[in-house]
Structures are given as C-alpha cells and as structure tokens.
Write a protein that holds these residues in place. Structure first.
Motif, PDB file in Angstrom:
ATOM      1  N   GLU A   1       0.809  -1.215   0.000  1.00 14.06           N
ATOM      2  CA  GLU A   1       0.000   0.000   0.000  1.00 14.06           C
ATOM      3  C   GLU A   1       0.848   1.272   0.000  1.00 14.06           C
ATOM      4  OE1 GLU A   1       0.087  -1.618   4.287  1.00 14.06           O
ATOM      5  OE2 GLU A   1      -0.126  -2.423   2.247  1.00 14.06           O
TER       6      GLU A   1
ATOM      7  N   ILE B   1       3.599   3.041  -5.458  1.00 12.58           N
ATOM      8  CA  ILE B   1       2.914   3.620  -6.606  1.00 12.58           C
ATOM      9  C   ILE B   1       3.523   3.013  -7.865  1.00 12.58           C
ATOM     10  CG2 ILE B   1       2.380   5.715  -7.900  1.00 12.58           C
ATOM     11  CD1 ILE B   1       2.632   7.287  -5.309  1.00 12.58           C
TER      12      ILE B   1
ATOM     13  N   LYS C   1      -3.169  -3.095  -9.010  1.00 12.35           N
ATOM     14  CA  LYS C   1      -4.350  -2.845  -8.179  1.00 12.35           C
ATOM     15  C   LYS C   1      -4.660  -4.057  -7.307  1.00 12.35           C
ATOM     16  CE  LYS C   1      -6.820   0.354  -8.454  1.00 12.35           C
ATOM     17  NZ  LYS C   1      -6.841   1.637  -7.715  1.00 12.35           N
TER      18      LYS C   1
ATOM     19  N   LYS D   1      -1.270   1.843  -5.552  1.00 14.77           N
ATOM     20  CA  LYS D   1      -1.801   2.923  -6.365  1.00 14.77           C
ATOM     21  C   LYS D   1      -1.208   2.828  -7.766  1.00 14.77           C
ATOM     22  CE  LYS D   1      -4.227   5.163  -3.215  1.00 14.77           C
ATOM     23  NZ  LYS D   1      -5.698   5.306  -3.311  1.00 14.77           N
TER      24      LYS D   1
ATOM     25  N   ALA E   1      -6.969   3.155 -13.343  1.00 11.41           N
ATOM     26  CA  ALA E   1      -5.829   3.854 -12.735  1.00 11.41           C
ATOM     27  C   ALA E   1      -6.305   4.949 -11.786  1.00 11.41           C
ATOM     28  CB  ALA E   1      -4.938   4.440 -13.823  1.00 11.41           C
ATOM     29  N   ASP E   2      -5.474   5.243 -10.798  1.00 15.08           N
ATOM     30  CA  ASP E   2      -5.779   6.310  -9.845  1.00 15.08           C
ATOM     31  C   ASP E   2      -5.396   7.679 -10.400  1.00 15.08           C
ATOM     32  OD1 ASP E   2      -6.481   4.648  -7.317  1.00 15.08           O
ATOM     33  OD2 ASP E   2      -4.590   3.773  -7.992  1.00 15.08           O
ATOM     34  N   PHE E   3      -4.354   7.704 -11.218  1.00 11.04           N
ATOM     35  CA  PHE E   3      -3.859   8.943 -11.816  1.00 11.04           C
ATOM     36  C   PHE E   3      -3.453   8.665 -13.262  1.00 11.04           C
ATOM     37  CE2 PHE E   3      -2.606   8.658  -7.333  1.00 11.04           C
ATOM     38  CZ  PHE E   3      -3.277   9.753  -6.797  1.00 11.04           C
TER      39      PHE E   3
END
Length: 203
Positions: free
Chosen positions: A152, A155, A168, A173, A189-191
């Motif tokens: 966690e 990235i 994921k 992230k 995706a987060d970003f």
C-alpha cells in the motif's frame, strides 16, 4: 518496462511474427492481440497449441523471439522521452525504485543499459521468477518485498491494462502512462500522465 521505459510493443509483434511464421504458424492480427499481456513462454505455447511445429523445442523458439527483440532494442531509437530525467528526480527525492516486468530477465539489462539507468533501480524483476505473470499480482508483491516496502506504500506506473490490474490487485496505487493513447483502457488507474516531460509534474 515495455511501453514505459522503451517503446517496444511493435518490436515484440515484429519478432513474434518473424519467428513464428518461419515455423509455419499462420499469425493473424486478431489472434496476436490475444497474446499482448502474456509472457514470452505463454505466447510461444499459445501458437504451438494452434500450429504445432516439429524439431524445435518451445524454449528454443522463445529465446529466438527474445533475441530478436533484444537486437531491435539495441539498434533502434526506442527510449520514451523524458523517462530517465523523471526517474533521476525521483531518486533525488530518495524514492526507492523498482522494475517489475512480464518481459524475460535477459531483456532487463539491455533496456537499462540503453537508458543508461542501471544505477537508478534498487530492484529489477522479471515474471520469469513467478508462477504467473501479470495480471497476476505476484511480481508486484515480490518487488515490494525486495524494496522493503508494504504494497500500500507503492505507486506503480503502467501503460497496459493487465499491468494496472496486477498492481491494483496487489493493493498499490496506479499511475497510467497513456503516452497520448486514445485507444487503451486506463479507467482503473488512480492517476494519469500523458508525458514524462510535463511541466506540471511534481514530486
């Protein structure tokens, strides 16, 4: 690695076409699309099941594909613009940096040498060392462990859906590197970043 550090997707397609057709395989674009997220061994098994060839072991055929991709990476201009300076900035900020790829182990040092970035990575892993490649999260769990980080806390930068799904599923992230693509699926995706040369990128 493929698609983030080097623009090599086309090289894999070219190498697989050259090697498999030389063995009598009828390579079609539709079936080739099914192999995009597979490891090299899985791709070789995929085509062998459909067009069995004789006298050449699957492992030998796999290595022929890998050798051809290596030759293309070494001889062609395929580096992703801005990615080395992006990684250097992360290192200046004391981030740990790992590489986790479905590509064979043989290709990792070739790419990192091409990028002149061997010294920038704390860990570099291939799915060769895992029972399953991406989208299975195993390689990301292994990378986090070797980096001494909890999943966690990580990235991941990915350009493929299977890679993003693997990250994921590992609880990480995800930053999707789109490289301007309008056809790939980046929704999980987060970003998102389109380029490593953006003036708006902060660390």
């Amino acid at each position: 690695m493929d698609g983030v550090l080097v623009d090599s997707e086309g090289y894999w397609k070219q190498a697989e076409y050259e090697v498999f057709t030389s063995l009598g395989v009828e390579v079609t674009d539709e079936q080739a699309d099914l192999t995009k997220s597979m490891t090299t061994l899985e791709v070789t098994q995929f085509w062998y099941e459909r067009f069995p060839w004789g006298n050449v072991a699957l492992e030998v055929v796999e290595q022929l594909v890998v050798s051809r991709v290596i030759a293309l990476i070494e001889s062609e201009d395929c580096l992703i613009d801005g990615v080395k300076s992006f990684i250097e900035k992360l290192k200046e900020k004391k981030y740990k940096i790992g590489l986790a790829t479905n590509s064979p182990q043989r290709i990792i040092p070739v790419v990192l040498k091409k990028l002149d970035a061997l010294h920038l990575f704390d860990v570099a892993l291939s799915a060769d060392s895992e029972i399953k490649g991406k989208p299975d999260p195993a390689i990301y769990f292994s990378a986090a462990e070797k980096l001494g980080a909890n999943p966690e806390e990580c990235i991941v930068i990915e350009d493929s859906y299977s890679g993003m799904l693997a990250a994921k599923n590992a609880g990480m992230k995800v930053i999707a590197f789109t490289n301007g693509s309008k056809t790939k699926d980046f929704q999980i995706a987060d970003f998102h970043i389109d380029s490593f040369e953006s003036d708006r990128m902060e660390f």
